[in-house]
Write an enzyme that holds these catalytic residues in place. Structure first.
Site, short mmCIF file in Angstrom:
data_model
loop_
_atom_site.label_atom_id
_atom_site.label_comp_id
_atom_site.label_asym_id
_atom_site.label_seq_id
_atom_site.Cartn_x
_atom_site.Cartn_y
_atom_site.Cartn_z
N SER A 164 -0.75 -2.85 -5.56
CA SER A 164 -1.76 -2.95 -6.45
C SER A 164 -3.06 -2.89 -6.38
O SER A 164 -3.21 -4.41 -6.10
CB SER A 164 -0.63 -2.97 -7.79
OG SER A 164 -1.28 -4.58 -7.97
N GLU B 270 0.44 -1.43 7.14
CA GLU B 270 0.69 -1.06 6.13
C GLU B 270 -0.85 -0.50 5.10
O GLU B 270 -1.16 0.30 5.08
CB GLU B 270 1.75 -1.00 5.16
CG GLU B 270 1.17 -0.63 3.45
CD GLU B 270 3.00 -0.99 2.66
OE1 GLU B 270 3.32 -1.70 2.15
OE2 GLU B 270 3.25 -0.06 2.25
N GLN C 39 11.38 2.19 4.25
CA GLN C 39 10.94 1.12 4.10
C GLN C 39 11.51 0.23 3.01
O GLN C 39 11.57 0.60 1.46
CB GLN C 39 9.13 1.01 3.92
CG GLN C 39 9.19 -0.65 3.81
CD GLN C 39 6.90 -0.71 3.39
OE1 GLN C 39 6.50 0.91 3.16
NE2 GLN C 39 6.90 -2.01 3.22
C1 LIG Z 1 4.41 6.37 -4.87
C2 LIG Z 1 4.92 4.67 -4.34
C3 LIG Z 1 5.41 4.91 -3.35
C4 LIG Z 1 6.20 3.36 -3.52
N1 LIG Z 1 6.42 3.81 -1.71
C5 LIG Z 1 7.26 2.42 -1.75
C6 LIG Z 1 8.40 2.65 -0.38
O1 LIG Z 1 8.27 3.47 0.69
N2 LIG Z 1 9.07 1.46 -0.14
C7 LIG Z 1 8.86 0.24 -0.97
O2 LIG Z 1 9.70 -1.13 -0.71
N3 LIG Z 1 7.86 0.11 -1.91
C8 LIG Z 1 7.73 1.25 -2.31
N4 LIG Z 1 6.59 1.82 -3.11
C9 LIG Z 1 6.42 -0.06 -4.51
C10 LIG Z 1 5.64 -0.40 -4.42
O3 LIG Z 1 5.35 -1.65 -3.42
C11 LIG Z 1 5.39 -1.66 -5.90
O4 LIG Z 1 5.35 -0.48 -7.35
C12 LIG Z 1 4.38 -2.21 -6.36
O5 LIG Z 1 3.95 -3.52 -5.49
C13 LIG Z 1 3.53 -3.02 -7.41
O6 LIG Z 1 4.86 -3.17 -7.98
P1 LIG Z 1 6.06 -2.97 -9.11
O7 LIG Z 1 6.28 -1.43 -9.63
O8 LIG Z 1 6.94 -4.05 -8.98
O9 LIG Z 1 5.21 -3.56 -10.22
P2 LIG Z 1 4.78 -5.55 -10.70
O10 LIG Z 1 4.49 -5.92 -9.52
O11 LIG Z 1 5.95 -5.49 -12.18
O12 LIG Z 1 3.47 -4.99 -11.40
C14 LIG Z 1 2.80 -4.33 -12.99
C15 LIG Z 1 1.28 -4.90 -13.39
O13 LIG Z 1 1.78 -6.67 -12.75
C16 LIG Z 1 0.17 -6.74 -12.01
N5 LIG Z 1 0.34 -7.89 -11.15
C17 LIG Z 1 1.64 -8.73 -10.47
N6 LIG Z 1 1.63 -9.36 -9.93
C18 LIG Z 1 0.41 -9.88 -10.77
C19 LIG Z 1 -0.24 -10.89 -9.62
N7 LIG Z 1 0.20 -12.04 -9.47
N8 LIG Z 1 -2.36 -10.97 -10.46
C20 LIG Z 1 -2.17 -9.76 -11.23
N9 LIG Z 1 -1.46 -9.11 -11.85
C21 LIG Z 1 -0.28 -8.74 -11.58
C22 LIG Z 1 0.31 -5.40 -11.26
O14 LIG Z 1 -1.33 -5.06 -10.48
C23 LIG Z 1 0.78 -3.83 -11.98
O15 LIG Z 1 -0.37 -3.49 -12.68
C24 LIG Z 1 6.22 2.62 -4.06
C25 LIG Z 1 5.34 2.53 -4.91
C26 LIG Z 1 5.33 3.85 -5.28
C27 LIG Z 1 4.18 4.23 -6.79
#
Ligand SMILES: Cc1cc2nc3c(=O)[nH]c(=O)nc-3n(C[C@H](O)[C@H](O)[C@H](O)COP(=O)(O)OP(=O)(O)OC[C@H]3O[C@@H](n4cnc5c(N)ncnc54)[C@H](O)[C@@H]3O)c2cc1C
Lengths: 326, 385
Positions: free
Chosen positions: B353, B232, B114
């Site tokens: 998250s 999902e 994905q």
């Molecule tokens: C083990 C693992 C597997 C994954 N597998 C996939 C995959 O197969 N395909 C894929 O596409 N993605 C995948 N992901 C990505 C995952 O969907 C993202 O890491 C996740 O959505 C968070 O995005 P980010 O890492 O950019 O963090 P950010 O969005 O930058 O968030 C950073 C912090 O800010 C907080 N935050 C952000 N926005 C808000 C808000 N509006 N209100 C309050 N708090 C907020 C978050 O909770 C977090 O604590 C995976 C991630 C992990 C850890």
């Protein structure tokens, strides 16, 4: 598997909700606290409605129903802080099975029963005239003198009881006592569920209306996320209450764990909900006039009843480890 | 209310059991194991028959999962494909896409990933920048994805791209199926904190995708992505699936080690076990309620997010306890619990998250007002300035 209430349960809940919200309310709980007024709807009304006696067999004049049915009603009672609690009715129905005369007295209201645990004070001692307790493994019954205490939650009818002359009812009654206590924990948890879900509704409603800095407070994450945590806890508690009630009726082997889990979850969830909702309401939440403190009082009182949450968590752990060793 | 199997469910369970009894161990090759299970009819149970599935109920799927776990057999390799990519193709794919992909996906002939998250678009997924530009009868893709689980093994992926930066950000997106072996696709594994490398950076350098690989309409990618995200949510948090260790396994482990702890530590350990256990049971039975609803044909709603939220929390608490009852030895010993401990922080981020899930529940279930947004009503191009 169909882990959901049936239509019959939903209808029962509707009826109980209508009856209880017409006859009990946080306002009544406040005046019980303020003026020492009696709790609503009171023993007589609860018995007349048939809700308190659901689990007493039909042959003794009760409803011949299930613990799950009583739990469904208890949730509605908890929403409006109704009193006296359905817990004593539920426990007595178990303790007095095979005692048709006393059961009939419980069902027609001629016996006003409360159950005494090791840990005083006694739930709904006020207004009771007949007391059941366990003494050296024997179930005994007798009259008692009740001393009221200054209540934290006036709807719980707490008092100290000095037992008079007792009659032995059942020897080797420990297993039955344990079962009754677990059914009681389940019903107590169901009342806690109703109170907690009513609190959640109050908090969510207010968070949509109250504006600060030009937006509803519910749009702020600090507030929103607190309420979501309450929502998640309430839904989990609902699942545990239903499981425990179902186990009481259908799977006695699962009842000890389920009832301890429900009791513990009810104590922590109701407390979380009450503290959260006071916070969400700001200064208003801290006033005597607002309902929040009446539920908060419930939380602070109920957590001690039928063993506190610390004891319940400990029991869950011991049961889980015991299960694992087998 | 009833926890017993219905006669149909009991018959199904017997069928699953008797098959698994005849396959006490899985082949080393995870694809081969999935193919065996598929050929026996136990993969994609809830998928429509036309899509290569059984047209069964969520309860039947749950029974398969329960029984495979009970037999100590491994989970499927293609879980992202089955849980997220496949359901999206079923809803939005063309007939020829369905023909081409679905059955092979279920048999693990092809593995899927994905491709949604990007360095600047995780929680704020619609802020993604990977560009898709028309090129004759196809498209050219350039950009970067990240955190893509299984990309290093995958044959195909569902890829969310921006096709129009001059409309508000949710409206300029388009979804594709991408061949992960196509020229211009580079996959670079990332090592995660537990030491494994299951997720990856993926670079698209002028990758060509024929238009027939588009999934849904041009500009309709957000709606397509919502199908993926709904699936999902369910596969991560709902329907009685559990995250992390079984609470029973933690209880067994604590029971084995608690005797060696000082008395006061035993009391604390029991309190923690009790708390974690109650939370795990609460999540489990809430999952059963959802499963019951799904089996009556109701759709998974946003409340399914609550299961992931509470499940990851209690899994972390219980796992931490399991490590801690080992005493100071745990700083070096017992790889299994340590591994689990190092896996779980990712679960509180992956698939939304904890904070994002709370926003979803707060707004969609409790009806609380949304936060004001700075990017509303402006084009994507303007919003990134
Ligand atoms: C083990 C693992 C597997 C994954 N597998 C996939 C995959 O197969 N395909 C894929 O596409 N993605 C995948 N992901 C990505 C995952 O969907 C993202 O890491 C996740 O959505 C968070 O995005 P980010 O890492 O950019 O963090 P950010 O969005 O930058 O968030 C950073 C912090 O800010 C907080 N935050 C952000 N926005 C808000 C808000 N509006 N209100 C309050 N708090 C907020 C978050 O909770 C977090 O604590 C995976 C991630 C992990 C850890």
């Amino acid at each position: 598997m169909n882990f959901d209430l049936d239509q019959e349960h939903l209808d029962l809940a509707d009826g109980a909700r209508d009856f209880l919200s017409a006859s009990a309310s946080p306002a009544a709980a406040r005046s019980a606290l303020d003026e020492g007024a009696g709790v609503r709807p009171g023993r007589a009304e609860l018995i007349k409605s048939g809700y308190a006696t659901i689990t007493i067999p039909e042959s003794a004049g009760g409803g011949g129903g299930t613990v799950l049915q009583l739990a469904v009603v208890a949730e509605q009672a908890g929403r409006v802080l109704a009193g006296p609690s359905l817990v004593n009715f539920a426990r007595a129905a178990v303790l007095l099975e095979n005692d048709p005369d006393r059961l009939a007295g419980l069902a027609d209201g001629s016996l006003a029963v409360a159950v005494i645990d090791d840990h005083d004070p006694v739930l709904d001692a006020i207004g009771a005239d007949t007391f059941l307790t366990l003494r050296d493994g024997t179930l005994v019954c007798g009259p008692g003198r009740v001393t009221a205490r200054r209540p934290v939650d006036a709807t719980r009818g707490l008092g100290d009881v000095t037992l008079g002359e007792t009659t032995d009812l059942v020897r080797d009654a420990r297993p039955r006592w344990a079962k009754a206590e677990r059914v009681g924990r389940t019903i107590l948890a169901a009342e806690g569920l109703g109170a907690a879900s009513r609190l959640l509704g109050m908090g969510v409603g207010y968070a949509k209306e109250r504006h600060t800095f030009g937006r509803p407070i519910g749009s702020y994450q600090a507030v929103k996320h607190m309420l979501v945590d309450v929502y998640v806890a309430v839904e989990q508690l609902r699942s545990l209450v239903w499981w425990a009630a179902w186990a009481a009726d259908r799977a006695p082997g699962e009842l000890p764990l389920a009832a301890a889990a429900a009791k513990a979850a009810a104590a922590t969830t109701l407390e979380l909900a009450a503290e959260t909702v006071i916070q969400v309401h700001g200064g208003i939440g801290y006033t005597w006039e607002h309902d929040a403190h009446l539920y908060w009082r419930r939380a602070k009182t109920d957590r001690f009843l039928l063993g506190d949450d610390v004891a319940a968590f400990d029991e869950v752990a011991r049961l889980a480890m015991g299960e694992a060793a087998r | 209310m009833d926890f017993d199997d219905t006669p149909d469910e009991a018959a199904w369970r017997a069928e699953v059991r008797s098959f698994l009894d005849r396959h006490p161990s899985a082949p080393e090759q995870p694809r081969a194991w999935q193919a065996i299970l598929y050929d026996a009819g136990f993969v994609g149970v809830t998928w429509p028959v036309e899509a290569g599935g059984r047209g069964g109920t969520p309860m039947q799927q749950a029974i398969v999962d329960q029984e495979t776990a009970r037999h100590g057999l491994p989970p499927l390799i293609n879980l992202i494909g089955i849980g997220m990519c496949g359901p999206t193709v079923i809803v939005h794919g063309s007939d020829s896409q369905k023909q081409r992909y679905l059955k092979r996906l279920l048999r693990a002939d092809d593995l899927w990933c994905q491709l949604f998250s990007e360095p600047s678009a995780g929680s704020d997924l619609a802020a993604l920048r990977t560009r898709a530009v028309r090129d004759g009868d196809g498209w050219r893709i350039s950009g970067q994805k990240v955190w893509t689980t299984l990309a290093h093994l995958a044959d195909f992926g569902i890829l969310l791209t921006r096709t129009d930066p001059d409309v508000p950000k949710h409206r300029g997106l388009t979804m594709f199926v991408v061949d992960m072996k196509a020229p211009g696709v580079t996959v670079r594994p990332l090592r995660q904190m537990n030491g494994d490398a299951h997720f990856n950076e993926v670079f698209f350098d002028d990758v060509r995708i024929p238009d027939e690989e588009r999934l849904g309409d041009v500009g309709d990618g957000w709606r397509v992505a919502l199908t993926t995200l709904m699936s999902e949510r369910l596969s991560l948090g709902g329907g009685g699936t559990s995250i992390g260790p079984k609470p029973e396994a933690v209880a067994r482990h604590v029971a084995a080690h608690i005797g060696a702890l000082p008395e006061d530590r035993q009391v604390l350990a029991r309190q923690e076990l009790g708390r974690g256990y109650v939370a795990a049971l609460g999540a489990r039975y809430t999952g059963y309620r959802q499963l019951s609803k799904l089996s009556r044909g109701e759709l998974p709603g946003p409340e399914a997010s609550a299961g992931k939220l509470s499940g990851t929390r209690s899994a972390r608490d219980l796992t931490d306890l399991a490590v801690r009852v080992l005493g100071p030895d745990a700083a070096t010993a017992d790889a299994a619990w340590q591994d689990m401990q190092a896996l779980l922080p990712g679960m509180a981020i992956a698939g939304g998250s904890d904070q994002v899930l709370r926003n979803i529940i707060g707004e969609r279930v409790l009806g609380l007002p949304a936060e004001p947004r700075a990017d509303k009503g402006v084009t994507f191009r303007e919003s990134i300035r």
